[in-house]
Write a protein that holds these residues in place. Structure first.
Motif, PDB file in Angstrom:
ATOM      1  N   PRO A 145       0.836  -1.198   0.000  1.00 43.14           N
ATOM      2  CA  PRO A 145       0.000   0.000   0.000  1.00 43.14           C
ATOM      3  C   PRO A 145       0.878   1.259   0.000  1.00 43.14           C
ATOM      4  O   PRO A 145       1.827   1.348   0.774  1.00 43.14           O
ATOM      5  N   GLY A 146       0.555   2.189  -0.892  1.00 45.74           N
ATOM      6  CA  GLY A 146       1.236   3.486  -0.883  1.00 45.74           C
ATOM      7  C   GLY A 146       2.451   3.620  -1.776  1.00 45.74           C
ATOM      8  O   GLY A 146       2.916   4.727  -2.014  1.00 45.74           O
ATOM      9  N   VAL A 147       2.973   2.511  -2.303  1.00 43.47           N
ATOM     10  CA  VAL A 147       4.187   2.640  -3.114  1.00 43.47           C
ATOM     11  C   VAL A 147       3.849   3.135  -4.522  1.00 43.47           C
ATOM     12  O   VAL A 147       2.721   3.019  -4.972  1.00 43.47           O
ATOM     13  N   LEU A 148       4.851   3.688  -5.193  1.00 42.91           N
ATOM     14  CA  LEU A 148       4.651   4.250  -6.528  1.00 42.91           C
ATOM     15  C   LEU A 148       5.800   3.856  -7.448  1.00 42.91           C
ATOM     16  O   LEU A 148       6.931   3.696  -7.000  1.00 42.91           O
ATOM     17  N   PRO A 149       5.512   3.714  -8.736  1.00 43.32           N
ATOM     18  CA  PRO A 149       6.549   3.358  -9.704  1.00 43.32           C
ATOM     19  C   PRO A 149       7.256   4.588 -10.284  1.00 43.32           C
ATOM     20  O   PRO A 149       6.621   5.629 -10.477  1.00 43.32           O
ATOM     21  N   VAL A 150       8.549   4.458 -10.533  1.00 44.20           N
ATOM     22  CA  VAL A 150       9.276   5.495 -11.283  1.00 44.20           C
ATOM     23  C   VAL A 150      10.094   4.759 -12.344  1.00 44.20           C
ATOM     24  O   VAL A 150      10.821   3.817 -12.033  1.00 44.20           O
ATOM     25  N   VAL A 151       9.969   5.186 -13.582  1.00 37.75           N
ATOM     26  CA  VAL A 151      10.501   4.368 -14.675  1.00 37.75           C
ATOM     27  C   VAL A 151      12.027   4.485 -14.794  1.00 37.75           C
ATOM     28  O   VAL A 151      12.610   5.544 -14.556  1.00 37.75           O
ATOM     29  N   ASN A 152      12.631   3.375 -15.169  1.00 38.39           N
ATOM     30  CA  ASN A 152      14.078   3.242 -15.332  1.00 38.39           C
ATOM     31  C   ASN A 152      14.500   3.853 -16.683  1.00 38.39           C
ATOM     32  O   ASN A 152      14.037   3.434 -17.744  1.00 38.39           O
ATOM     33  N   ALA A 153      15.391   4.830 -16.635  1.00 37.03           N
ATOM     34  CA  ALA A 153      15.815   5.539 -17.848  1.00 37.03           C
ATOM     35  C   ALA A 153      16.481   4.592 -18.853  1.00 37.03           C
ATOM     36  O   ALA A 153      16.286   4.703 -20.065  1.00 37.03           O
ATOM     37  N   ARG A 154      17.242   3.654 -18.332  1.00 35.50           N
ATOM     38  CA  ARG A 154      17.991   2.743 -19.202  1.00 35.50           C
ATOM     39  C   ARG A 154      17.041   1.844 -20.015  1.00 35.50           C
ATOM     40  O   ARG A 154      17.331   1.519 -21.172  1.00 35.50           O
ATOM     41  N   ALA A 155      15.934   1.457 -19.407  1.00 36.30           N
ATOM     42  CA  ALA A 155      14.970   0.610 -20.125  1.00 36.30           C
ATOM     43  C   ALA A 155      14.413   1.378 -21.335  1.00 36.30           C
ATOM     44  O   ALA A 155      14.227   0.804 -22.410  1.00 36.30           O
ATOM     45  N   ILE A 156      14.178   2.651 -21.146  1.00 31.42           N
ATOM     46  CA  ILE A 156      13.659   3.463 -22.257  1.00 31.42           C
ATOM     47  C   ILE A 156      14.721   3.594 -23.344  1.00 31.42           C
ATOM     48  O   ILE A 156      14.434   3.421 -24.536  1.00 31.42           O
ATOM     49  N   GLU A 157      15.947   3.848 -22.910  1.00 33.48           N
ATOM     50  CA  GLU A 157      17.063   3.950 -23.859  1.00 33.48           C
ATOM     51  C   GLU A 157      17.182   2.676 -24.700  1.00 33.48           C
ATOM     52  O   GLU A 157      17.387   2.726 -25.912  1.00 33.48           O
ATOM     53  N   MET A 158      17.051   1.530 -24.032  1.00 31.35           N
ATOM     54  CA  MET A 158      17.182   0.246 -24.725  1.00 31.35           C
ATOM     55  C   MET A 158      16.049   0.036 -25.727  1.00 31.35           C
ATOM     56  O   MET A 158      16.256  -0.487 -26.819  1.00 31.35           O
ATOM     57  N   ALA A 159      14.851   0.446 -25.338  1.00 32.96           N
ATOM     58  CA  ALA A 159      13.706   0.315 -26.252  1.00 32.96           C
ATOM     59  C   ALA A 159      13.930   1.180 -27.496  1.00 32.96           C
ATOM     60  O   ALA A 159      13.630   0.770 -28.618  1.00 32.96           O
ATOM     61  N   ILE A 160      14.481   2.365 -27.282  1.00 36.48           N
ATOM     62  CA  ILE A 160      14.752   3.255 -28.427  1.00 36.48           C
ATOM     63  C   ILE A 160      15.789   2.615 -29.352  1.00 36.48           C
ATOM     64  O   ILE A 160      15.617   2.580 -30.576  1.00 36.48           O
ATOM     65  N   LEU A 161      16.852   2.071 -28.758  1.00 39.54           N
ATOM     66  CA  LEU A 161      17.889   1.417 -29.563  1.00 39.54           C
ATOM     67  C   LEU A 161      17.291   0.297 -30.407  1.00 39.54           C
ATOM     68  O   LEU A 161      17.588   0.167 -31.594  1.00 39.54           O
TER      69      LEU A 161
END
Lengths: 481, 94, 489
Positions: free
Chosen positions: A45-61
């Protein structure tokens, strides 16, 4: 009636980040259950996600590598369903606005022409945990270490016509994701797995037949067998005037068959909607350009270039272009020695053999391209023979720390063929290396190179390799009582 | 209006068991709530972009770093059923 | 009981700084009031005397070492929706009756860092879903002004505790009016900041795109002091607004001359109790005397705020509450026969009727075939509502109106009629949909029950909202009235 299969793959590529897609927990494989499931992964309860920059970089690649469109704005959505290994009751995925869309991959056909496989989309999502059914009596154990591991789901169009083609496509993606460094490709550990959508239709028909989805295929062999089984099963149904049911099936490798997964009571209604805990990911052209600048020349392009520019055989071009460390080594070697064919022969021959023999990764080869180029230049300059060079290569592999010319000069090419002298050196080496001798005699034959190297070194590289080989083998086989 | 069967289907989707009395009450209550909701249809919204978030800003991204260490003992402290580090649920047959 | 303690944070800070009393004295005083008076109010779910006294002693020791700060050593009551490590954080639900939070919410972390002392966790509507505090698993909280009336919801426990001087300030959360409505019903001050101001990390989610934490206290000045501690960018909340910290007290005394106040036609409609309306007329007259000019504006789309709000908040809640499945924490039914039984019975037993209703409405709104008609439609209305406000703020500096259509109603009066209950929020939900900051401050009494004046600001203009509220409170004493039975502090 003639039937033709229509196949599409959804490949799950586990991204090689050190931390999870929405939390700072480690993605390391194989640790004790739930020791890598932090409060966020558990959906406390109460936790929140913050996205990993590297995962986005990898998807772009990846998107750039398949010539796709990178979305200027993509959105995380929640896929809602209940399952014990899904901690929040929803999976954070992407639905309407994936990060990558409309790409393709060209597969070489046997005749050298290319077949284009369209890739509809690739989206980021979090992996689920694992359920263990056989550890506790009457209970299922849930391990959430894998929950939150970043995945890139790569969805092809149903462009694949045979099981073999599906395997070829999957291999090409496997090669690609490892080449651009976004996935370790380890299929045993589940880092690379796929679901196959298979349907069958009458030849010439435009409409698609009813499809079955085969879940969680994690080896190339299984994919081929599962798809072939499924094609046969569906064809048989249709031939007998029965219908294919749209359903999810599981491949059982032990029985080599697919079977229906227990039909969920309520038909899937995932109630996708934009995740209100996360904001849209905006990617501007600067970021895309920066990623493009980091993208290496890809295997497909290199393979073609190796044939057209370097004149290599298709086979050599193929085996040299699939792995980043290999093609970088090969190209450096070709450049330094000035003869791509010779370079290719040596990499495919001596280096691959050495790597195989020692069971190491190519990145751990012990002779660099610059040093090897020196050796190859001496062959071309007829200073040494190819046979001699191979022996010298072994010396270098086993830890020669001087230059190639010193090695050759040391040997003066006046090969020591005095049996007594070589035998003395051999005896001395054997006396100094009781441990290695024991290992060799215990069957660890690859340690032979060590003795060759030691004797060569003590002879200053002059020992006649062939003689050395014969004498060394017999000396090592003699057991003192 | 939703009938009892629809309410039951929703309760299955939401994994909430309802008894007959609750279902009957919900038929009335959800009916009234949906009547209230239907008021939305009085407004034409064609061409209006849906708004998911009041602040239309971009997602922040965190660096790919491990910041969480093993907290299993602490996090499983109040869990309903655990054994050998696993969370336990009734046997699931696949 | 001693009566030497000032009522406000401001006054308490001065007393502590002068050494008139210690934090331990103060904490004991409030704990004693809770013990004596709360049995009649039920405003707290849990009280932590030892923990609070230890924190108070720590604050006194820090002060002895030279530490200072406007909140150092002052007790506060924490809505039971904010996780505080080692304490039960129940959200007033049976589902989380056994849940001991293993971590601190960012808000708790920040208030602790400011030296505040958490005395306990306050009652609320279950998972913040309600407008009367009657949906709590722990029983309803009562309104200190009339024990037969509701305190408003969902932050009803916090509002009642502050109104009864059981705490000088409290935390609240506001998804559709849950700070402002109880502040109005209990005659205290409360502000819902701009969405993104206060971190939602550790604040148990009801509807993520609407939820916002904020302070509840006795004056606008106290709100500013507490807001200073609660606000701030938080890297753990993706929706946290990336803005520099600011001092919300900085404009408190600014003159109101020339201030343009918009009065939305739609907020002074037939739904508004005429007696409440005339209280507001007098309040607006005060603001005019201070130099503000009032003009009528229109926020036409806000007429659809309630339906849009119920669809969006229920949809988000249906998903946010899926994690309560009896597997990793919270309530699990006895002897589940199989997995489905575990899920359906744990959730049936763990959730109350209102929570179930909203989960089902939300599930419906998101389900295949209905998404466009409900969820997407509501999102489009949300944009129209936001645009209405933006257009209005092109011409005015602030929007004023009622917080609620009536004063507090009686316990049980609307409990059986969800729709009537939802309409308590007709003037508040539009603000959440738009994400704007808004305060409710006391503006008079009707039938001896407090009336709230709602002040809505443009994005990130909390300082302006508090400035107007503070100047108003300089001219009026509604915020200083206390229910007679609670005794003086």
């Amino acid at each position: 009636m003639q039937w033709e299969p229509v196949i599409g793959l959804e490949i799950h590529v586990q991204l090689a980040t050190v931390s999870k897609i929405f939390s700072g927990a480690s993605t390391k494989y194989g640790t004790a259950p739930n020791t890598q499931a932090c409060a966020i992964d558990l959906g406390l309860p109460g936790v929140l996600p913050v996205v990993n920059a590297r995962a986005i970089e990898m998807a772009i690649l990846f998107g750039l590598a398949i010539n796709a469109r990178i979305a200027s704005s993509s959105v995380f959505a929640r896929k809602n369903y209940f399952y014990p290994d899904l901690p929040k009751g929803y999976q954070i995925s992407q639905y309407e606005h994936p990060i990558v869309a409309d790409g393709y991959l060209d597969l070489p056909r046997a005749d050298g022409s290319l077949k284009r496989i369209s890739i509809r989309r690739a989206h980021l999502e979090e992996d689920a945990g694992k359920s263990v059914h056989d550890l506790f009596p009457g209970a299922t154990g849930v391990d959430l270490n894998r929950a939150g591991t970043p995945l890139l789901e790569v969805v092809s169009e149903p462009d694949l016509a045979t099981a073999l083609e599906a395997v070829q496509y999957m291999r090409a993606i496997h090669t690609l994701v490892r080449f651009i460094g976004i996935c370790d490709g380890n299929m045993q550990e589940g880092s690379f797995r796929c679901d196959a959508n298979v349907s069958v239709r009458p030849v010439g028909s435009e409409a698609l037949g009813t499809r079955a989805e085969i879940k969680n295929l994690n080896s190339f062999r299984f994919i081929e067998r599962a798809i072939n089984y499924e094609i046969e099963r569906q064809t048989e149904l249709l031939e007998n005037g029965r219908n294919v049911v749209q359903e999810t099936r599981l491949y059982d490798p032990d029985r080599d068959e697919t079977r229906s997964m227990r039909n969920k009571e309520d038909a899937h209604d995932y109630r996708y909607f934009p995740d209100p805990d996360l904001l849209p990911i905006r990617i501007n052209t600067d970021e895309i350009n920066a990623a493009r600048a980091r993208l290496p020349e890809l295997p497909a392009s290199r393979r073609i270039r190796y044939v057209s520019e370097f004149g290599l055989s298709e086979e050599d071009a193929d085996s040299l272009s699939g792995e980043r460390t290999v093609c970088e080594y090969f190209e450096a070697l070709a450049q330094a020695c000035g003869d791509p064919t010779q370079a290719a022969n040596w990499v495919v021959g001596e280096l691959f053999a050495a790597v195989r023999r020692e069971g190491i990764d190519f990145s751990a080869v012990r002779v660099g391209p610059a040093a090897l180029a020196q050796l190859l230049l001496r062959i071309r300059g007829r200073t040494i023979s190819n046979t001699t060079a191979k022996l010298l290569f072994k010396v270098m592999w086993n830890g020669w720390d001087g230059t190639v010319d010193e090695l050759i000069a040391g040997s003066d090419l006046q090969q020591v063929s005095d049996t007594d002298e070589i035998s003395k050196l051999i005896a001395a080496v054997i006396a100094d290396s009781p441990q290695q001798v024991a290992q060799y005699r215990a069957g660890k034959e690859k340690i032979f190179g060590y003795f060759v190297g030691q004797v060569m070194r003590r002879s200053g590289g002059k020992a006649d390799p062939q003689q050395l080989n014969v004498l060394l083998k017999s000396a090592l086989s003699v057991r003192d009582n | 209006m939703l009938n009892a069967a629809q309410i039951e289907a929703l309760s299955r989707l939401a994994r909430i068991q309802l008894d007959a009395r609750e279902t009957a009450a919900l038929v009335t209550q959800l009916g009234e709530i949906l009547n209230l909701v239907e008021r939305m249809n009085a407004v034409a919204t064609d061409g209006v972009e849906p708004l998911a978030h009041p602040l239309e800003i971009d997602s922040r991204r965190r660096a790919d770093e491990i910041t969480e260490q093993d907290q299993r003992a602490n996090l499983q402290h109040g869990a309903p059923a655990t054994e050998a580090g696993y969370y336990l649920v009734p046997r699931v047959i696949e | 009981m001693r009566s030497v303690f000032p009522a406000t944070l401001k006054g308490l800070a001065a007393g502590l700084a002068r050494g008139d009393f210690t934090s331990v004295d103060l904490t004991q005083h409030y704990l004693a009031r809770i013990a004596a008076l709360d049995p009649r109010l039920n405003s707290f779910i849990s009280v932590y005397p030892e923990r609070a006294l230890a924190a108070a002693a720590g604050a006194d020791a820090a002060r002895a070492r030279g530490a200072n700060g406007p909140l150092l050593g002052i007790p506060y009551a924490n809505k039971d929706i904010f996780c505080a490590a080692g304490t039960r954080t129940s959200c007033a639900s049976r589902m989380l009756d056994s849940f001991i939070a293993p971590y601190d919410a960012t808000v708790v972390e920040r208030l602790t860092a400011a030296g505040m002392v958490m005395s306990g966790k306050t009652n609320m509507d279950e998972f913040a879903m309600g407008s009367s505090n009657e949906t709590s698993y722990y029983g309803p909280t009562r309104n200190p002004w009339n024990l037969d009336c509701v305190p408003g919801g969902s932050s009803g426990g916090s509002a009642a505790a502050v109104a009864a001087r059981l705490a000088p300030a409290a935390t609240g959360t506001d998804t559709g009016g849950s700070i402002r409505l109880p502040a109005a019903f209990c005659g205290i001050s409360g502000i819902k900041p701009t969405y993104g101001r206060v971190s939602r990390y550790g604040m148990i989610a009801f509807a993520s795109s609407l939820d916002q934490g904020g302070p509840m206290a006795l004056s606008a000045e106290d709100l500013a002091l507490m807001l200073n501690a609660m606000c701030g960018f938080d890297g753990r909340d993706s929706t946290s607004a990336p803005r520099a910290d600011e001092d919300f007290t900085r404009e408190l005394d600014a003159p109101l001359r020339g201030l343009r106040i918009g009065l939305p036609r739609e907020f002074f409609d037939a739904a508004l109790d005429p007696a409440v309306g005339s209280c507001l007329e007098q309040a607006l007259a005060v603001l005019r005397r201070l130099g503000a000019e009032c003009r009528e504006i229109s926020l036409a789309s806000t007429a659809y705020a309630i339906p849009a709000y119920y669809i969006l908040s229920s949809a988000e809640c249906s998903s946010n509450l899926s994690r309560y499945d009896g597997v990793r924490f919270g309530h699990r039914c006895a002897d589940p026969a199989n997995l489905e039984d575990l899920y359906t019975r744990s959730r049936a037993e763990g959730f109350g009727a209102e929570v179930k209703r909203r989960i089902l409405v939300g599930t419906y709104a998101l389900s295949a075939g209905y998404y466009a008609a409900y969820y997407a439609k509501a999102q489009r209305l949300r944009r129209l509502i936001k645009e209405d406000f933006q257009a209005a703020f092109a011409d005015v500096d602030l929007i004023a109106g009622p917080t609620a259509p009536s004063v507090a109603f009686r316990l049980g009066q609307k409990a059986a009629d969800p729709v009537q209950m939802y309409l308590s929020d007709i003037y508040t939900t539009a603000v959440n949909l738009a994400g704007l900051p808004a305060a409710s401050i006391p503006a008079g009494f009707v039938n001896e029950l407090p009336v709230g004046l709602q002040l809505i600001g443009n994005y990130f203009s909390e300082a302006k909202v508090l400035n107007v509220a503070h100047r108003f409170q300089g001219e009026t004493d509604w915020h200083q009235h206390t229910p007679s039975w609670i005794g003086s502090t």
